[in-house]
Design a protein around this motif. Structure first.
Motif, PDB file in Angstrom:
ATOM      1  N   ILE A 111       0.828  -1.205   0.000  1.00  0.00           N
ATOM      2  CA  ILE A 111       0.000   0.000   0.000  1.00  0.00           C
ATOM      3  C   ILE A 111       0.863   1.256   0.000  1.00  0.00           C
ATOM      4  CG2 ILE A 111      -0.259   0.155   2.525  1.00  0.00           C
ATOM      5  CD1 ILE A 111      -3.230   0.951   1.942  1.00  0.00           C
ATOM      6  N   ASP A 112       2.041   1.180   0.613  1.00  0.00           N
ATOM      7  CA  ASP A 112       2.919   2.357   0.628  1.00  0.00           C
ATOM      8  C   ASP A 112       3.492   2.626  -0.759  1.00  0.00           C
ATOM      9  OD1 ASP A 112       2.896   2.933   3.564  1.00  0.00           O
ATOM     10  OD2 ASP A 112       3.690   0.902   3.639  1.00  0.00           O
ATOM     11  N   HIS A 113       3.911   1.558  -1.463  1.00  0.00           N
ATOM     12  CA  HIS A 113       4.426   1.727  -2.829  1.00  0.00           C
ATOM     13  C   HIS A 113       3.329   2.236  -3.759  1.00  0.00           C
ATOM     14  CE1 HIS A 113       6.619   0.962  -6.524  1.00  0.00           C
ATOM     15  NE2 HIS A 113       5.671   0.148  -6.929  1.00  0.00           N
ATOM     16  N   ALA A 114       2.159   1.610  -3.696  1.00  0.00           N
ATOM     17  CA  ALA A 114       1.066   2.025  -4.584  1.00  0.00           C
ATOM     18  C   ALA A 114       0.651   3.470  -4.306  1.00  0.00           C
ATOM     19  CB  ALA A 114      -0.127   1.084  -4.420  1.00  0.00           C
ATOM     20  N   THR A 115       0.652   3.872  -3.046  1.00  0.00           N
ATOM     21  CA  THR A 115       0.307   5.252  -2.696  1.00  0.00           C
ATOM     22  C   THR A 115       1.361   6.223  -3.207  1.00  0.00           C
ATOM     23  OG1 THR A 115      -0.908   4.522  -0.735  1.00  0.00           O
ATOM     24  CG2 THR A 115      -0.179   6.809  -0.771  1.00  0.00           C
ATOM     25  N   ASN A 116       2.633   5.867  -3.045  1.00  0.00           N
ATOM     26  CA  ASN A 116       3.694   6.751  -3.537  1.00  0.00           C
ATOM     27  C   ASN A 116       3.613   6.943  -5.045  1.00  0.00           C
ATOM     28  OD1 ASN A 116       4.868   7.236  -1.037  1.00  0.00           O
ATOM     29  ND2 ASN A 116       6.295   5.532  -1.201  1.00  0.00           N
ATOM     30  N   LEU A 117       3.424   5.844  -5.791  1.00  0.00           N
ATOM     31  CA  LEU A 117       3.352   5.975  -7.248  1.00  0.00           C
ATOM     32  C   LEU A 117       2.107   6.736  -7.668  1.00  0.00           C
ATOM     33  CD1 LEU A 117       4.759   2.710  -8.833  1.00  0.00           C
ATOM     34  CD2 LEU A 117       5.915   4.779  -8.089  1.00  0.00           C
ATOM     35  N   PRO A 327       6.405   3.131   5.098  1.00  0.00           N
ATOM     36  CA  PRO A 327       5.903   4.509   5.147  1.00  0.00           C
ATOM     37  C   PRO A 327       6.994   5.573   5.201  1.00  0.00           C
ATOM     38  CG  PRO A 327       5.689   3.472   7.294  1.00  0.00           C
ATOM     39  CD  PRO A 327       6.150   2.400   6.344  1.00  0.00           C
ATOM     40  N   GLU A 328       8.238   5.181   5.569  1.00  0.00           N
ATOM     41  CA  GLU A 328       9.312   6.156   5.692  1.00  0.00           C
ATOM     42  C   GLU A 328      10.114   6.253   4.392  1.00  0.00           C
ATOM     43  OE1 GLU A 328       9.471   8.003   8.334  1.00  0.00           O
ATOM     44  OE2 GLU A 328       7.839   6.854   9.261  1.00  0.00           O
ATOM     45  N   PRO A 329      10.692   7.416   4.102  1.00  0.00           N
ATOM     46  CA  PRO A 329      11.494   7.560   2.878  1.00  0.00           C
ATOM     47  C   PRO A 329      12.629   6.545   2.778  1.00  0.00           C
ATOM     48  CG  PRO A 329      11.003   9.719   3.790  1.00  0.00           C
ATOM     49  CD  PRO A 329      10.517   8.713   4.803  1.00  0.00           C
ATOM     50  N   THR A 330      13.210   6.154   3.911  1.00  0.00           N
ATOM     51  CA  THR A 330      14.320   5.195   3.886  1.00  0.00           C
ATOM     52  C   THR A 330      13.851   3.753   3.736  1.00  0.00           C
ATOM     53  OG1 THR A 330      14.266   5.136   6.308  1.00  0.00           O
ATOM     54  CG2 THR A 330      15.823   6.669   5.267  1.00  0.00           C
ATOM     55  N   GLN A 331      12.544   3.538   3.556  1.00  0.00           N
ATOM     56  CA  GLN A 331      11.989   2.196   3.421  1.00  0.00           C
ATOM     57  C   GLN A 331      11.417   1.951   2.029  1.00  0.00           C
ATOM     58  OE1 GLN A 331       9.180   2.417   6.736  1.00  0.00           O
ATOM     59  NE2 GLN A 331      10.534   1.175   7.994  1.00  0.00           N
ATOM     60  N   GLY A 333      11.251   0.781  -1.754  1.00  0.00           N
ATOM     61  CA  GLY A 333      11.907  -0.320  -2.454  1.00  0.00           C
ATOM     62  C   GLY A 333      12.139  -0.111  -3.927  1.00  0.00           C
ATOM     63  N   SER A 334      12.017   1.123  -4.408  1.00  0.00           N
ATOM     64  CA  SER A 334      12.340   1.436  -5.806  1.00  0.00           C
ATOM     65  C   SER A 334      12.992   2.806  -5.842  1.00  0.00           C
ATOM     66  CB  SER A 334      11.083   1.413  -6.687  1.00  0.00           C
ATOM     67  OG  SER A 334      10.189   2.468  -6.319  1.00  0.00           O
ATOM     68  N   PHE A 335      13.785   3.036  -6.879  1.00  0.00           N
ATOM     69  CA  PHE A 335      14.505   4.304  -6.960  1.00  0.00           C
ATOM     70  C   PHE A 335      13.607   5.440  -7.432  1.00  0.00           C
ATOM     71  CE2 PHE A 335      18.557   1.621  -7.721  1.00  0.00           C
ATOM     72  CZ  PHE A 335      18.595   1.301  -6.368  1.00  0.00           C
ATOM     73  N   ILE A 336      12.536   5.115  -8.133  1.00  0.00           N
ATOM     74  CA  ILE A 336      11.600   6.176  -8.518  1.00  0.00           C
ATOM     75  C   ILE A 336      10.952   6.786  -7.283  1.00  0.00           C
ATOM     76  CG2 ILE A 336       9.572   4.667  -8.862  1.00  0.00           C
ATOM     77  CD1 ILE A 336       8.859   6.460 -11.276  1.00  0.00           C
ATOM     78  N   GLU A 337      10.765   5.949  -6.245  1.00  0.00           N
ATOM     79  CA  GLU A 337      10.240   6.475  -4.979  1.00  0.00           C
ATOM     80  C   GLU A 337      11.332   7.184  -4.183  1.00  0.00           C
ATOM     81  OE1 GLU A 337       7.382   3.594  -2.851  1.00  0.00           O
ATOM     82  OE2 GLU A 337       8.573   2.327  -4.181  1.00  0.00           O
ATOM     83  N   LEU A 338      12.508   6.543  -4.069  1.00  0.00           N
ATOM     84  CA  LEU A 338      13.592   7.144  -3.288  1.00  0.00           C
ATOM     85  C   LEU A 338      13.993   8.520  -3.819  1.00  0.00           C
ATOM     86  CD1 LEU A 338      15.960   4.098  -2.630  1.00  0.00           C
ATOM     87  CD2 LEU A 338      14.880   5.508  -0.885  1.00  0.00           C
ATOM     88  N   SER A 339      13.987   8.671  -5.147  1.00  0.00           N
ATOM     89  CA  SER A 339      14.370   9.957  -5.748  1.00  0.00           C
ATOM     90  C   SER A 339      13.156  10.837  -6.022  1.00  0.00           C
ATOM     91  CB  SER A 339      15.129   9.725  -7.055  1.00  0.00           C
ATOM     92  OG  SER A 339      14.257   9.211  -8.062  1.00  0.00           O
ATOM     93  N   TRP A 340      11.997  10.360  -5.628  1.00  0.00           N
ATOM     94  CA  TRP A 340      10.708  11.043  -5.853  1.00  0.00           C
ATOM     95  C   TRP A 340      10.578  11.519  -7.313  1.00  0.00           C
ATOM     96  CZ3 TRP A 340       7.033   9.630  -3.059  1.00  0.00           C
ATOM     97  CH2 TRP A 340       5.786  10.260  -3.126  1.00  0.00           C
ATOM     98  N   GLY A 341      10.599  10.500  -8.173  1.00  0.00           N
ATOM     99  CA  GLY A 341      10.418  10.758  -9.596  1.00  0.00           C
ATOM    100  C   GLY A 341      11.616  11.378 -10.264  1.00  0.00           C
TER     101      GLY A 341
END
Length: 391
Positions: A111-117, A327-331, A333-341
């Motif tokens: 749910i955290d990945h889907a929400t971020n994307l 839920p945290e930025p350091t958690q 699991g993809s670089f598109i999320e870590l770099s926020w697009g």
């Protein structure tokens, strides 16, 4: 005869003993299990031709009773002296895919990945699409490009859209990872007969780490209306080691609250969540620690939904969780999320990255609670990026 010494801090004690397919120098591939830093040759140790094969599929097809009997016998033997000829240092052998993969399905269960994307791709809309909380969303992947950990990944080419709105063909500029957990099917099912959500352990043999490499620029242009295709199908890396579900008994945890309540075919009577912690290393630097315990949909629900329409599964089939994020930025699991697009570069040692550069290497590892009061390891899944070929 020699007793295998396992250090107190080893992630591969007798409570773990994952299965893989290995070959000593100059010899053929066969099935083994890992104990400490040693691979046990099962065909030679047990005298069973089922293990003198270059994949686990025959053993998987034998079913849960056979899996349990083999595990019990191996745990007994782990405490004894063994013939030297069945023992091989893990760093001296070659590893190959542990299973012949007939079908590969990838889900989207975090749910955290889907929400971020959703926030990245649809900033003015609800991040989760209306169906997301009602069913495990997934797609059918390409089994022929599942590769064993350590296999180089060639940067894919594809069609993408430029900032000016034109279309062009060329190497992906936004190459990414997805840190996932894969589930290896053991016992198959009958075409037309769904697998019940509580029958998960009768059909799934074990788990293995997965990296579902993703070309985000290719994916973004092609994925509507039919979903992932060339942006995903070029490579999916699978760990060389499959950890039996039996080794994860101490890792069982309840799922997070599911609202609305799933339909009856997705309601389980047992806990099928898993307390597994991943670590993502980029060029040797850990940049993320995704927690699998946060996953919204369980592997049992994924299997039930995968077969709900009567589709069958076969020994060696693989399905994966989708990107594991917390839920945290350091958690993430993809670089598109870590770099926020791509807008927030990531520190990778003394350098910064948004997406993968040629020569970069990613290694994903994971641990889970073990029965001996110490964690067990799920091996690793590694891959280094090679340049796109000149055409």
């Amino acid at each position: 005869m020699l007793r295998v010494e396992v250090g107190p801090d080893s992630l591969f004690g007798p409570e773990n003993m994952p299965y893989g397919v290995f070959a000593p120098p100059g010899e053929l591939f066969r099935v083994g299990v890992r104990l400490g830093d040693t691979v046990l040759d099962l065909a030679a140790l047990l005298g069973d031709s089922m293990f003198a094969r270059p994949d686990l599929n025959a053993f998987l097809a034998a079913g849960p009773a056979r899996w349990r009997a083999a595990r019990e016998r191996l745990r007994e033997l782990a405490d004894t002296a063994l013939p030297v000829e069945v023992l091989h240092p893990v760093h001296s052998v070659r590893m190959t895919l542990p299973v012949t993969v007939g079908d590969y399905v990838d889900f989207y269960a975090s749910i955290d990945h889907a929400t971020n994307l959703g926030r990245l791709f649809r900033p003015d809309s609800e991040p989760l699409l209306p169906n997301w909380r009602h069913l495990p969303v997934g797609y059918h992947g390409r089994a022929g490009t599942v590769v064993v950990s350590g296999t180089p990944v060639v940067r894919p080419r594809g069609q993408r859209r430029t900032a000016a709105g034109a279309t062009e063909f060329g190497p992906s500029q936004r190459l990414d990872i997805e840190a996932e957990l894969g589930f290896v099917v053991g016992s198959g099912s009958t075409l037309g007969v769904p697998v019940g959500v509580d029958d998960f352990a009768e059909h799934v043999f074990g788990v293995a780490l997965v990296n579902d490499w993703s070309a985000r620029d290719i994916q973004a242009w092609e994925y509507q209306p039919l979903g992932p295709f060339l942006g995903k199908s070029f490579a999916t890396s699978l760990s060389a080691w499959v950890t039996p579900l039996a080794a994860l008994a101490q890792a069982r945890v309840p799922l997070p609250s599911q609202e609305p309540e799933p339909l009856p075919y997705l309601r389980a009577t047992a806990d099928h969540g898993l307390d597994i912690d991943l670590a993502v290393a980029w060029n040797g630097h850990v940049v993320s620690r995704p927690p699998y315990a946060r996953m919204y949909w369980s592997p049992a629900q994924m299997l039930a939904h995968l077969t709900a329409n009567g589709a069958c599964v076969r020994p060696g089939d693989l399905y994966a969780s989708g990107t594991i994020s917390g839920p945290e930025p350091t958690q993430r699991g993809s670089f598109i999320e870590l770099s926020w697009g791509g807008r927030e570069p990531i520190a990778v040692g003394a350098e910064t990255r948004t997406f993968l550069a040629d020569g970069d290497e990613v290694t994903i590892t994971a641990t889970a609670p073990g029965a001996a009061g110490r964690p067990i390891g799920l091996g690793d899944v590694r891959g280094r990026i090679l340049p796109a070929p000149q055409i």
